[in-house]
Design an enzyme around this catalytic site. Sequence first.
Site, mmCIF file in Angstrom:
data_model
loop_
_atom_site.group_PDB
_atom_site.id
_atom_site.type_symbol
_atom_site.label_atom_id
_atom_site.label_comp_id
_atom_site.label_asym_id
_atom_site.label_seq_id
_atom_site.Cartn_x
_atom_site.Cartn_y
_atom_site.Cartn_z
ATOM 1 N N CYS A 51 -3.938 4.372 2.882
ATOM 2 C CA CYS A 51 -3.931 5.793 2.495
ATOM 3 C C CYS A 51 -5.296 6.175 1.897
ATOM 4 C CB CYS A 51 -2.758 6.087 1.557
ATOM 5 S SG CYS A 51 -2.309 7.849 1.499
ATOM 6 N N HIS A 55 2.109 3.949 4.826
ATOM 7 C CA HIS A 55 2.458 2.994 3.773
ATOM 8 C C HIS A 55 3.477 1.973 4.276
ATOM 9 C CE1 HIS A 55 0.433 5.015 0.372
ATOM 10 N NE2 HIS A 55 0.716 6.127 1.020
ATOM 11 N N GLU A 60 3.814 -0.870 2.905
ATOM 12 C CA GLU A 60 4.146 -1.713 1.748
ATOM 13 C C GLU A 60 5.361 -1.234 0.962
ATOM 14 O OE1 GLU A 60 1.627 1.547 -0.114
ATOM 15 O OE2 GLU A 60 1.852 0.568 1.833
#
Length: 255
Positions: free
Chosen positions: A89, A177, A179
């Site tokens: 990001c 994202h 994660e």
Amino acid sequence: MPRLLVFQHVAAEPLGTLDPLIRRRGHRIRFANFERQPDFQPNVDRYRGLIVLGGPMNVEDQAQRPHLRTELMAIERMLEQGKPVLGICLGAQLLAHVLGAPVRRHHQPEIGWYPLQTTAAGRADPVLSPLGETAPVFQWHRYSFEVPREAEHLARTDGCEQQAFRYGDNAYGFQFHLEMDERLIERWLANPAYREELAELAGLDPAQASEETIRQKTREHIAAMQGQAHDVFNRFLDLVGTPQRRITLPSREWT
């Protein structure tokens, strides 16, 4: 034991599922938390790889947040040494900026779950290929990068053409994202600053920005994304032990 340097900007945006994976592989992690230590000056020569996480600030905020310039210089140094870099990001936007690509406010925020489409290069990429031809991924961004001139364009969404790139053999920028887990998504949905961004999107796309829609899609997609993220991140971590040739970047001034 390879040592990894991690740039974190706010407590709300940690390594997420990457943290236990890194530790299971035996890597040592050194966090540079710029929210707590804005004047920290990292010596990147001591590390075998760099991960730059997300945050609510932007590349253009360097005057108010001098640590962003510190990060840009550290990213450039890692690239020059041929060491693996992963930007997520904001981290991807900083990496793109170092490589001379524009970073701008996107015409419409992407918040929630979006189908990611990989390019032919993305489907063949040694790190990103576990995502296949298309995969739902979690997003939360208002700014986006252009793919750097000498980088490979790896993925897009319908609303944002530039979602992932690879520079050289081992530097990656992901706008999305991978994660995330359910707990972290709930943490963002409860964060007042993040809720303001969600409300901004709600005025443009009420169905997409609904908290209940995000929760429903999280229940549908989180397990599959985490499985793919495990493979993607493992492949990136494979690179940490094998620095590539040094790269000479053109001199530049950041503004």
